[in-house]
Design a protein around this motif. Structure first.
Motif, PDB file in Angstrom:
ATOM      1  N   ASN A 168       3.826 -13.227   9.777  1.00 34.43           N
ATOM      2  CA  ASN A 168       4.167 -14.161   8.696  1.00 34.43           C
ATOM      3  C   ASN A 168       4.322 -13.465   7.348  1.00 34.43           C
ATOM      4  OD1 ASN A 168       3.962 -16.439  10.454  1.00 34.43           O
ATOM      5  ND2 ASN A 168       1.729 -16.349  10.257  1.00 34.43           N
ATOM      6  N   GLY A 169       4.191 -12.157   7.348  1.00 32.63           N
ATOM      7  CA  GLY A 169       4.295 -11.422   6.103  1.00 32.63           C
ATOM      8  C   GLY A 169       3.020 -11.424   5.289  1.00 32.63           C
ATOM      9  N   ASP A 170       1.903 -11.807   5.907  1.00 24.70           N
ATOM     10  CA  ASP A 170       0.621 -11.835   5.202  1.00 24.70           C
ATOM     11  C   ASP A 170      -0.181 -10.574   5.519  1.00 24.70           C
ATOM     12  OD1 ASP A 170       1.196 -14.367   4.198  1.00 24.70           O
ATOM     13  OD2 ASP A 170       0.332 -15.369   5.949  1.00 24.70           O
ATOM     14  N   ILE A 171      -0.974 -10.146   4.553  1.00 24.13           N
ATOM     15  CA  ILE A 171      -1.808  -8.962   4.731  1.00 24.13           C
ATOM     16  C   ILE A 171      -2.986  -9.316   5.632  1.00 24.13           C
ATOM     17  CG2 ILE A 171      -3.259  -7.256   3.556  1.00 24.13           C
ATOM     18  CD1 ILE A 171      -1.474  -7.662   1.090  1.00 24.13           C
ATOM     19  N   LYS A 172      -3.212  -8.502   6.638  1.00 24.22           N
ATOM     20  CA  LYS A 172      -4.279  -8.774   7.598  1.00 24.22           C
ATOM     21  C   LYS A 172      -5.646  -8.543   6.950  1.00 24.22           C
ATOM     22  CE  LYS A 172      -1.392  -7.143  11.434  1.00 24.22           C
ATOM     23  NZ  LYS A 172      -1.219  -6.085  12.466  1.00 24.22           N
ATOM     24  N   ARG A 173      -6.575  -9.448   7.217  1.00 27.11           N
ATOM     25  CA  ARG A 173      -7.943  -9.284   6.756  1.00 27.11           C
ATOM     26  C   ARG A 173      -8.581  -8.094   7.462  1.00 27.11           C
ATOM     27  NH1 ARG A 173     -11.462 -14.669   6.311  1.00 27.11           N
ATOM     28  NH2 ARG A 173     -12.809 -13.088   5.419  1.00 27.11           N
ATOM     29  N   PRO A 174      -9.495  -7.395   6.800  1.00 26.75           N
ATOM     30  CA  PRO A 174     -10.066  -7.692   5.487  1.00 26.75           C
ATOM     31  C   PRO A 174      -9.351  -7.004   4.332  1.00 26.75           C
ATOM     32  CG  PRO A 174     -11.282  -5.894   6.459  1.00 26.75           C
ATOM     33  CD  PRO A 174     -10.203  -6.257   7.454  1.00 26.75           C
ATOM     34  N   LEU A 175      -8.171  -6.432   4.585  1.00 22.95           N
ATOM     35  CA  LEU A 175      -7.515  -5.586   3.595  1.00 22.95           C
ATOM     36  C   LEU A 175      -7.080  -6.379   2.375  1.00 22.95           C
ATOM     37  CD1 LEU A 175      -5.397  -3.459   6.079  1.00 22.95           C
ATOM     38  CD2 LEU A 175      -7.617  -2.916   5.077  1.00 22.95           C
ATOM     39  N   GLY A 176      -7.029  -5.707   1.232  1.00 25.56           N
ATOM     40  CA  GLY A 176      -6.664  -6.363  -0.011  1.00 25.56           C
ATOM     41  C   GLY A 176      -5.327  -5.916  -0.550  1.00 25.56           C
ATOM     42  N   ALA A 177      -5.081  -4.599  -0.601  1.00 27.08           N
ATOM     43  CA  ALA A 177      -3.872  -4.053  -1.209  1.00 27.08           C
ATOM     44  C   ALA A 177      -2.705  -4.098  -0.225  1.00 27.08           C
ATOM     45  CB  ALA A 177      -4.122  -2.626  -1.675  1.00 27.08           C
ATOM     46  N   SER A 178      -1.495  -3.863  -0.740  1.00 27.85           N
ATOM     47  CA  SER A 178      -0.292  -3.989   0.083  1.00 27.85           C
ATOM     48  C   SER A 178       0.101  -2.691   0.775  1.00 27.85           C
ATOM     49  CB  SER A 178       0.886  -4.480  -0.770  1.00 27.85           C
ATOM     50  OG  SER A 178       1.243  -3.506  -1.747  1.00 27.85           O
ATOM     51  N   GLU A 179      -0.426  -1.553   0.308  1.00 30.83           N
ATOM     52  CA  GLU A 179      -0.097  -0.273   0.908  1.00 30.83           C
ATOM     53  C   GLU A 179      -1.320   0.637   0.909  1.00 30.83           C
ATOM     54  OE1 GLU A 179       3.247   1.715  -0.849  1.00 30.83           O
ATOM     55  OE2 GLU A 179       4.564  -0.029  -0.730  1.00 30.83           O
ATOM     56  N   MET A 180      -1.343   1.549   1.853  1.00 30.21           N
ATOM     57  CA  MET A 180      -2.400   2.554   1.861  1.00 30.21           C
ATOM     58  C   MET A 180      -2.295   3.426   0.608  1.00 30.21           C
ATOM     59  SD  MET A 180      -4.977   4.152   3.040  1.00 30.21           S
ATOM     60  CE  MET A 180      -5.244   3.548   4.701  1.00 30.21           C
ATOM     61  N   HIS A 225       8.188  -4.259  -3.134  1.00 28.10           N
ATOM     62  CA  HIS A 225       7.805  -4.169  -1.727  1.00 28.10           C
ATOM     63  C   HIS A 225       8.705  -3.179  -1.009  1.00 28.10           C
ATOM     64  CE1 HIS A 225       5.994  -5.766   2.000  1.00 28.10           C
ATOM     65  NE2 HIS A 225       7.185  -5.529   2.533  1.00 28.10           N
ATOM     66  N   ASP A 226       8.082  -2.197  -0.331  1.00 27.70           N
ATOM     67  CA  ASP A 226       8.833  -1.131   0.344  1.00 27.70           C
ATOM     68  C   ASP A 226       9.802  -0.429  -0.603  1.00 27.70           C
ATOM     69  OD1 ASP A 226       7.560  -1.397   2.781  1.00 27.70           O
ATOM     70  OD2 ASP A 226       9.044  -2.774   3.603  1.00 27.70           O
ATOM     71  N   ASN A 227       9.393  -0.293  -1.858  1.00 25.07           N
ATOM     72  CA  ASN A 227      10.183   0.382  -2.900  1.00 25.07           C
ATOM     73  C   ASN A 227      11.493  -0.339  -3.227  1.00 25.07           C
ATOM     74  OD1 ASN A 227       8.272   2.541  -3.050  1.00 25.07           O
ATOM     75  ND2 ASN A 227       9.223   3.478  -1.256  1.00 25.07           N
ATOM     76  N   GLU A 228      11.595  -1.595  -2.823  1.00 24.08           N
ATOM     77  CA  GLU A 228      12.790  -2.394  -3.126  1.00 24.08           C
ATOM     78  C   GLU A 228      12.538  -3.190  -4.404  1.00 24.08           C
ATOM     79  OE1 GLU A 228      15.315  -6.213  -1.366  1.00 24.08           O
ATOM     80  OE2 GLU A 228      13.695  -5.309  -0.170  1.00 24.08           O
ATOM     81  N   PRO A 229      13.390  -3.038  -5.434  1.00 27.51           N
ATOM     82  CA  PRO A 229      13.155  -3.719  -6.714  1.00 27.51           C
ATOM     83  C   PRO A 229      13.512  -5.205  -6.659  1.00 27.51           C
ATOM     84  CG  PRO A 229      15.189  -2.455  -6.836  1.00 27.51           C
ATOM     85  CD  PRO A 229      14.586  -2.149  -5.480  1.00 27.51           C
ATOM     86  N   ASN A 230      12.766  -5.936  -5.826  1.00 26.27           N
ATOM     87  CA  ASN A 230      13.001  -7.367  -5.621  1.00 26.27           C
ATOM     88  C   ASN A 230      11.804  -8.127  -6.183  1.00 26.27           C
ATOM     89  OD1 ASN A 230      13.029 -10.025  -4.490  1.00 26.27           O
ATOM     90  ND2 ASN A 230      14.422  -9.312  -2.888  1.00 26.27           N
ATOM     91  N   PRO A 231      11.942  -8.750  -7.364  1.00 35.68           N
ATOM     92  CA  PRO A 231      10.797  -9.434  -7.988  1.00 35.68           C
ATOM     93  C   PRO A 231      10.232 -10.580  -7.160  1.00 35.68           C
ATOM     94  CG  PRO A 231      12.544  -9.053  -9.590  1.00 35.68           C
ATOM     95  CD  PRO A 231      13.127  -8.752  -8.242  1.00 35.68           C
ATOM     96  N   THR A 232      11.087 -11.247  -6.368  1.00 34.89           N
ATOM     97  CA  THR A 232      10.604 -12.356  -5.547  1.00 34.89           C
ATOM     98  C   THR A 232       9.650 -11.851  -4.469  1.00 34.89           C
ATOM     99  OG1 THR A 232      12.628 -13.632  -5.939  1.00 34.89           O
ATOM    100  CG2 THR A 232      11.290 -14.245  -4.032  1.00 34.89           C
ATOM    101  N   LYS A 233      10.044 -10.781  -3.785  1.00 34.79           N
ATOM    102  CA  LYS A 233       9.157 -10.193  -2.777  1.00 34.79           C
ATOM    103  C   LYS A 233       7.891  -9.646  -3.428  1.00 34.79           C
ATOM    104  CE  LYS A 233      12.608  -8.928   0.727  1.00 34.79           C
ATOM    105  NZ  LYS A 233      13.204  -7.798   1.492  1.00 34.79           N
ATOM    106  N   SER A 234       8.045  -9.077  -4.611  1.00 38.61           N
ATOM    107  CA  SER A 234       6.876  -8.548  -5.309  1.00 38.61           C
ATOM    108  C   SER A 234       5.888  -9.656  -5.650  1.00 38.61           C
ATOM    109  CB  SER A 234       7.294  -7.822  -6.592  1.00 38.61           C
ATOM    110  OG  SER A 234       7.658  -6.498  -6.319  1.00 38.61           O
ATOM    111  N   ALA A 235       6.408 -10.811  -6.056  1.00 41.50           N
ATOM    112  CA  ALA A 235       5.532 -11.934  -6.392  1.00 41.50           C
ATOM    113  C   ALA A 235       4.699 -12.337  -5.179  1.00 41.50           C
ATOM    114  CB  ALA A 235       6.360 -13.109  -6.897  1.00 41.50           C
ATOM    115  N   HIS A 247      12.497   3.240  -9.155  1.00 43.36           N
ATOM    116  CA  HIS A 247      13.066   2.024  -9.724  1.00 43.36           C
ATOM    117  C   HIS A 247      12.154   1.474 -10.821  1.00 43.36           C
ATOM    118  CE1 HIS A 247      15.038   1.843  -5.623  1.00 43.36           C
ATOM    119  NE2 HIS A 247      16.075   1.696  -6.429  1.00 43.36           N
ATOM    120  N   GLN A 248      12.728   1.220 -11.981  1.00 43.34           N
ATOM    121  CA  GLN A 248      12.038   0.525 -13.056  1.00 43.34           C
ATOM    122  C   GLN A 248      13.080  -0.251 -13.845  1.00 43.34           C
ATOM    123  OE1 GLN A 248      10.540   4.494 -14.562  1.00 43.34           O
ATOM    124  NE2 GLN A 248      11.249   3.673 -16.529  1.00 43.34           N
ATOM    125  N   TRP A 249      12.628  -1.011 -14.829  1.00 37.24           N
ATOM    126  CA  TRP A 249      13.521  -1.939 -15.510  1.00 37.24           C
ATOM    127  C   TRP A 249      13.571  -1.611 -17.007  1.00 37.24           C
ATOM    128  CZ3 TRP A 249      15.588  -6.458 -12.872  1.00 37.24           C
ATOM    129  CH2 TRP A 249      15.241  -6.506 -11.512  1.00 37.24           C
TER     130      TRP A 249
END
Length: 736
Positions: free
Chosen positions: A197-209, A219-229, A335-337
């Protein structure tokens, strides 16, 4: 001596092969239960006592001087280390996760691997080195954990934000917390932690190692603000922050300082744990230019968010909303803005070159605060209400720094604010405590209403096992990681704990009604005096009385120590949603396993025991005792290896180790087993993996044999009482 090899001189290629985990990877590792205080030079040291001698105001002056005194070996941006130290404090505290209470700044774990060498913590080794003269001056009176958080807090203060307070009381560790599961990935900055479902598995908190929260590039280095939210919302909720607090924290933190990406991160040298011996734990030494100042490469992202990066103001929101932003790649190749309005390109004073100006920048995650349908309105509201924004950030910042410290009673110093709701407050003790005579009378009243005693006394009510289960269920929620849960407050009677399946809600309700009546009667009798008994105390006392009764049934007189002084929390003092995180997915002590668990039951048992700060012998003796007391959820027969249940004996160990019993798995459920009499095939016992691990694992079997010997009944009783009392008093910080 390392855990991988008995010999420190063994060739690297043989180290892994010399570890038991290499040859038998399915065996559980008990190390997490036996490392409390590992490498501590002085286990008897009392930080609370030492802190009393600390001159806090002098410490603050020294910290402020350090923050504003640039060092040539690591020059400060704009001559001010404030933003740098905010990042250091944030990244230490921000590892906290609400699922199991692990992470956070309470132990100063950022000094050790893996945290000290995560990509997200690049160059924070320099921040800690800058603080060393202050730490050195005050020594053990000022822990690294407190100094790191205080430095970040002081940075905010001297840059213009009024914080709501600060608490000391963090105690340092001297070796890494090997028990923390940071993720399944084999490479840094990768992710293999999202479910279907695109959810982070418990008990982990952050999105990447290797990250504290989310990838700022997207997300995955893609500059997509919606996915980032989506990632932001998950990670901040995993770390105990709601949407309002999340916006306040991100915007407030990005009001200060800059990121460093003068060149790609490929110019960085090894991290601290991989650095050469002569570098003395300084990592990320860059070969780009001077490697510092204007040539610093940390994240690969480059620039400041505002034109006033060392003062608290509203320029972050002004820039976010008053300009349109476009994605591009900065000098670090990430990527930055930047604003589409080129008039802003000479807005921000350069951090090191006088007269030079730069454009402001934003991360993909910053743009998320503008476009997300929830974050966007909150951000605009803050933009138009500066005072509310300041207050919201100050409160969220205090929560960030103190979330893993537990109740306010653990907080030290004169700057501690009123208890916050997230600190799980309980009423202050405002009455005289019951004495030994009262305790004896109350025990008799409790036992007089039990089923077993009722056969003699002619009353009916909950049996011994039910009283034990309620006391255990109340106390065993405690987590030594963030000091939440426990029996104090009697929150087992409140939502959500009173509905948890593990607590047998209908049975729990019946036991509580009996104890509440005893409480009411006792307190009515005390009219005219200030003596009272709380339900929290009665719950624990009920368990103690039942265990003493069970021991007497076996012909042994024991006395379980009992310390009154608990109070009863109200529903208004309890955030039910927050306590959802404390619901156990398994409680091996009550032979309970929630459906859908991917981990082995014995691994979940170890995890629970570690949260309860138990050693291997304490875990073993408690489980064996609770089994014969028939304390299983749902009154299950699993592991009740005795012909005399609710009688406190070492029968669990005796019958587990019986050489005339053979075990076979139940075909329908590989976690359940039948114990058959050798030769006849007669079914003697039923067991779970929680039970059989004490005969299967060689270390646990050694302890089980210790308690299962013919001459071990006395030591079994003594150790069970000691371990039981420990769990009942884990949250009694007033006794410590």
């Amino acid at each position: 001596m390392g855990s991988d090899s008995k010999c420190p001189f063994a060739p690297k290629m043989n180290k892994a092969a010399s570890a038991n985990s290499y040859w038998w990877p399915d065996n559980i590792n008990l190390k997490i239960l036996n490392q409390q205080g590992a490498n501590n030079p002085d286990p008897s040291f009392n930080y609370k006592e030492a802190f009393r001698e600390l001159d806090v105001e002098m410490v603050k002056r020294d910290v402020n001087k350090m923050l504003t005194t640039s060092q040539d070996w690591w020059p400060a941006d704009w001559g001010h280390y404030g933003p740098f130290m905010i990042r250091m404090a944030w990244h230490a505290a921000g590892t906290y996760r609400i699922s199991d209470g692990r992470g956070g700044a309470n132990t100063a774990n950022q000094r050790f691997a893996p945290l000290n060498s995560w990509p997200d913590n690049a160059n924070l080794d320099k921040a800690r080195r800058l603080m060393w003269p202050v730490k050195q001056k005050y020594g053990r009176k000022l822990s690294w954990g407190d100094l790191m958080m205080l430095t970040g807090n002081q940075a905010l203060e001297i840059m213009g934000l009024k914080t709501i307070g600060f608490a000391f009381g963090r105690e340092d560790i001297y070796s890494p917390e090997d028990d923390v599961y940071w993720g399944p990935e084999k490479e840094m900055l990768s992710n293999d932690r999202f479910d279907e479902n695109g959810d982070i598995k418990r008990p982990l908190g952050a999105s990447e190692m290797g990250l504290i929260y989310v990838n700022p590039e997207g997300h995955d280095n893609e500059p997509n603000p919606t996915k980032s939210a989506h990632d932001i919302r998950q990670t901040f909720r995993n770390m105990a922050m709601d949407d309002y607090e999340t916006v306040a924290l991100i915007a407030g933190g990005h009001t200060f300082g800059k990121t460093h990406g003068a060149a790609p991160v490929s110019h960085q040298g090894p991290e601290p744990e991989g650095a050469s011996i002569e570098h003395q734990q300084l990592g990320y030494l860059s070969d780009y230019g001077t490697g510092k100042g204007k040539d610093t490469t940390t994240s690969g992202l480059e620039g400041a968010w505002t034109e006033t990066p060392i003062q608290w103001d509203m320029n972050y929101f002004k820039n976010l909303f008053e300009y349109e932003w476009e994605v591009h790649k900065g000098p670090g190749g990430r990527h930055q803005w930047r604003p589409t309005d080129k008039s802003t390109f000479e807005m921000v004073p350069d951090a090191h070159e006088k007269g030079k100006k730069n454009p402001p920048m934003m991360f993909t995650t910053d743009i998320s605060l503008k476009i997300d349908p929830i974050y966007g309105p909150i951000s605009r509201h803050f933009y138009h209400h500066p005072d509310e924004f300041s207050a919201a950030f100050a409160k969220a910042w205090y929560k960030l720094l103190h979330r893993d410290m537990g109740p306010v009673s653990r907080c030290l110093g004169s700057d501690v604010p009123e208890p916050q709701l997230w600190q799980d407050p309980i009423p202050s003790l405002d009455h005289e405590l019951i004495d030994d005579e009262d305790v004896a009378k109350l025990k008799k009243q409790i036992l007089g209403s039990t089923g077993i005693a009722g056969k003699i006394l002619g009353s009916s009510g909950p049996c011994v096992s039910e009283l034990v289960k309620v006391a255990w269920g109340s106390a065993c929620t405690y987590r030594g990681t963030d000091h939440r849960g426990g029996a104090n407050g009697a929150r087992i009677r409140l939502a959500p704990q009173n509905t948890w399946k593990v607590n047998d809600p209908e049975e729990l309700k019946r036991v509580l009604e009996h104890l509440e009546q005893i409480q009411l009667d006792f307190n009515e009798q005390q009219k005219g005096s200030n003596k009272r008994v709380s339900l929290a105390d009665l719950i624990v006392l009920g368990g103690c009385a039942a265990i003493e009764y069970a021991a007497k049934n076996a012909g042994n007189d024991i006395n379980i120590p009992f310390s009154p002084g608990r109070t009863d929390a109200s529903s208004e003092q309890t955030v039910a949603e927050s306590f959802d995180a404390l619901e156990p997915s398994a409680d091996g002590f009550r032979n309970y396993l929630k459906e859908g668990q991917s981990a082995k039951p014995e691994e979940l048992l170890l995890n629970h025991a570690h949260l309860l700060t138990l050693t291997s012998p304490e875990m073993t003796v408690l489980l064996g005792g609770l089994r014969v007391l028939k304390a299983n959820t749902g009154n299950s027969e699993m592991g009740v290896f005795t012909k005399n249940p609710e009688t406190l004996t070492n029968d669990f160990f005796v019958n587990l180790l019986d050489i005339n019993t053979t075990w076979s798995s139940v075909e329908q459920d590989k976690n359940l087993f039948d114990g058959l009499e050798y030769g006849t095939g007669k079914l003697n016992w039923k067991a779970s993996r929680f039970d059989l691990i004490f005969g299967s694992n060689s270390e646990l079997r050694a302890i089980a044999e210790y308690y299962g010997s013919d001459d071990s009944n006395e030591v079994f009783l003594k150790d069970f009482v000691k371990a039981w009392t420990k769990v009942m008093e884990l949250d009694r910080f007033d006794l410590k």
